[in-house]
Write an enzyme that holds these catalytic residues in place. Structure first.
Site, PDB file in Angstrom:
ATOM      1  N   PHE A  60       0.802  -1.223   0.000  1.00 54.60           N
ATOM      2  CA  PHE A  60       0.000   0.000   0.000  1.00 54.60           C
ATOM      3  C   PHE A  60       0.839   1.279   0.000  1.00 54.60           C
ATOM      4  CE2 PHE A  60       0.355  -1.579   4.397  1.00 54.60           C
ATOM      5  CZ  PHE A  60       0.898  -0.488   5.050  1.00 54.60           C
ATOM      6  N   ARG A  88      -1.072   7.281  21.019  1.00 49.68           N
ATOM      7  CA  ARG A  88      -1.440   6.030  20.321  1.00 49.68           C
ATOM      8  C   ARG A  88      -2.733   5.461  20.910  1.00 49.68           C
ATOM      9  NH1 ARG A  88       1.096   4.816  15.488  1.00 49.68           N
ATOM     10  NH2 ARG A  88       0.303   2.732  15.850  1.00 49.68           N
ATOM     11  N   THR A  94      -5.133   1.045  13.915  1.00 43.06           N
ATOM     12  CA  THR A  94      -4.955   1.557  12.553  1.00 43.06           C
ATOM     13  C   THR A  94      -6.244   1.443  11.735  1.00 43.06           C
ATOM     14  OG1 THR A  94      -2.660   0.812  12.684  1.00 43.06           O
ATOM     15  CG2 THR A  94      -3.501   1.342  10.493  1.00 43.06           C
ATOM     16  N   HIS A 118      -2.401  10.518  12.309  1.00 44.94           N
ATOM     17  CA  HIS A 118      -1.125   9.804  12.464  1.00 44.94           C
ATOM     18  C   HIS A 118      -0.559  10.153  13.826  1.00 44.94           C
ATOM     19  CE1 HIS A 118       3.029   8.488  11.749  1.00 44.94           C
ATOM     20  NE2 HIS A 118       3.361   9.595  12.385  1.00 44.94           N
TER      21      HIS A 118
HETATM   22  P1  IDP Z   1      -0.288   3.451  12.198  1.00 41.02           P
HETATM   23  O1  IDP Z   1      -0.682   4.707  11.442  1.00 41.02           O
HETATM   24  O2  IDP Z   1      -1.375   2.984  13.092  1.00 41.02           O
HETATM   25  O3  IDP Z   1       1.035   3.585  12.886  1.00 41.02           O
HETATM   26  P2  IDP Z   1       1.101   1.842  10.213  1.00 41.02           P
HETATM   27  O4  IDP Z   1       1.116   0.368  10.195  1.00 41.02           O
HETATM   28  O5  IDP Z   1       2.332   2.570  10.624  1.00 41.02           O
HETATM   29  O6  IDP Z   1      -0.153   2.294  11.105  1.00 41.02           O
HETATM   30  O7  IDP Z   1       0.692   2.301   8.747  1.00 41.02           O
HETATM   31  C1  IDP Z   1       0.819   3.656   8.348  1.00 41.02           C
HETATM   32  C2  IDP Z   1      -0.438   4.065   7.615  1.00 41.02           C
HETATM   33  O8  IDP Z   1      -0.534   3.275   6.426  1.00 41.02           O
HETATM   34  C3  IDP Z   1      -1.735   3.788   8.366  1.00 41.02           C
HETATM   35  O9  IDP Z   1      -2.107   4.802   9.266  1.00 41.02           O
HETATM   36  C4  IDP Z   1      -2.720   3.666   7.244  1.00 41.02           C
HETATM   37  O10 IDP Z   1      -3.133   4.953   6.792  1.00 41.02           O
HETATM   38  C5  IDP Z   1      -1.901   3.012   6.142  1.00 41.02           C
HETATM   39  N1  IDP Z   1      -2.104   1.557   6.119  1.00 41.02           N
HETATM   40  C6  IDP Z   1      -1.679   0.650   7.032  1.00 41.02           C
HETATM   41  N2  IDP Z   1      -2.047  -0.598   6.702  1.00 41.02           N
HETATM   42  C7  IDP Z   1      -2.719  -0.489   5.537  1.00 41.02           C
HETATM   43  C8  IDP Z   1      -3.351  -1.433   4.675  1.00 41.02           C
HETATM   44  O11 IDP Z   1      -3.364  -2.651   4.921  1.00 41.02           O
HETATM   45  N3  IDP Z   1      -3.951  -0.919   3.547  1.00 41.02           N
HETATM   46  C9  IDP Z   1      -3.955   0.408   3.264  1.00 41.02           C
HETATM   47  N4  IDP Z   1      -3.376   1.329   4.043  1.00 41.02           N
HETATM   48  C10 IDP Z   1      -2.767   0.892   5.172  1.00 41.02           C
HETATM   49 MG    MG Z   2       2.966   3.855  12.134  1.00 42.65          MG
END
Ligand code: IDP
Ligand code: MG
Length: 136
Positions: A60, A88, A94, A118
Site C-alpha cells: 500500500f 497512540r 490503525t 497519524h
Molecule cells: P499506524 O498509522 O497505526 O502507525 P502503520 O502500520 O504505521 O499504522 O501504517 C501507516 C499508515 O498506512 C496507516 O495509518 C494507514 O493509513 C496506512 N495503512 C496501514 N495498513 C494499511 C493497509 O493494509 N492498507 C492500506 N493502508 C494501510
Molecule cells: Mg505507524
C-alpha cells in the site's frame, strides 16, 4: 518523576477535507495534551515517500504516499506525560473498524487508509518526525 514527552500528530487529508481539525484538536486538549506547535501544510509526493519510508516494501506504500500528499494536513507537536503512548491510545487501532469506542479513529476514521490521524509509534520516531516537519 516527570516523564514529559513530545510526539508528532498529523490530522490527515480525509479529516481536514471534512473540516474536523478543530473537533480533533479539542480531543487532544480534553485529554491534557498541550499543542506546542501547529501548522497547516500540503506536502509533495516525494516528501510523503520520505516520511513513510519505513513502509516502502508494503503493497500500500504508493497509495499511502499519494494519499498523504493529496491535500492539506495539520501537523502538530503534542506534549504530555508519556505523550507517545498516550497519543497512540487516544488514536486507536490503525483500522477504524477495529478501533475501540471513543478513540479518534473510531470516531472519525473512514477506512484503514483514510484513518484521520497519524501518531509517532516510539520516542525515537517522534524525534525524527518532529525534526522532519519542524526543521524550518
Ligand atoms: P499506524 O498509522 O497505526 O502507525 P502503520 O502500520 O504505521 O499504522 O501504517 C501507516 C499508515 O498506512 C496507516 O495509518 C494507514 O493509513 C496506512 N495503512 C496501514 N495498513 C494499511 C493497509 O493494509 N492498507 C492500506 N493502508 C494501510
Ligand atoms: Mg505507524
Amino acid at each position: 518523576m516527570s516523564n514529559l514527552e513530545q510526539t508528532l500528530s498529523i490530522i490527515k487529508p480525509d479529516a481536514v477535507e471534512r473540516n474536523l481539525q478543530e473537533e480533533i484538536k479539542k480531543n487532544f486538549i480534553e485529554n491534557n495534551f498541550i499543542i506546542k506547535k501547529e501548522k497547516k501544510i500540503q506536502i509533495s509526493k516525494s516528501e510523503a515517500e520520505d516520511f513513510y519510508k519505513v513502509h516502502q516494501s508494503k503493497p500500500f506504500y504508493n497509495e499511502l504516499c499519494n494519499y498523504l500528499s493529496s491535500g492539506p494536513i495539520i501537523v502538530m507537536i503534542l506534549e504530555k506525560e508519556s505523550a507517545v503512548k498516550e497519543n497512540r491510545k487516544l488514536m486507536g487501532a490503525t483500522d477504524p473498524t477495529k478501533a475501540e469506542e471513543g478513540t479518534l479513529r473510531k470516531k472519525y476514521g473512514i477506512s484503514i487508509d483514510k484513518n484521520s490521524v497519524h501518531g509517532s509509534d516510539s520516542i525515537e520516531n517522534a524525534k525524527i518526525e518532529i525534526e522532519f516537519f519542524f526543521k524550518f
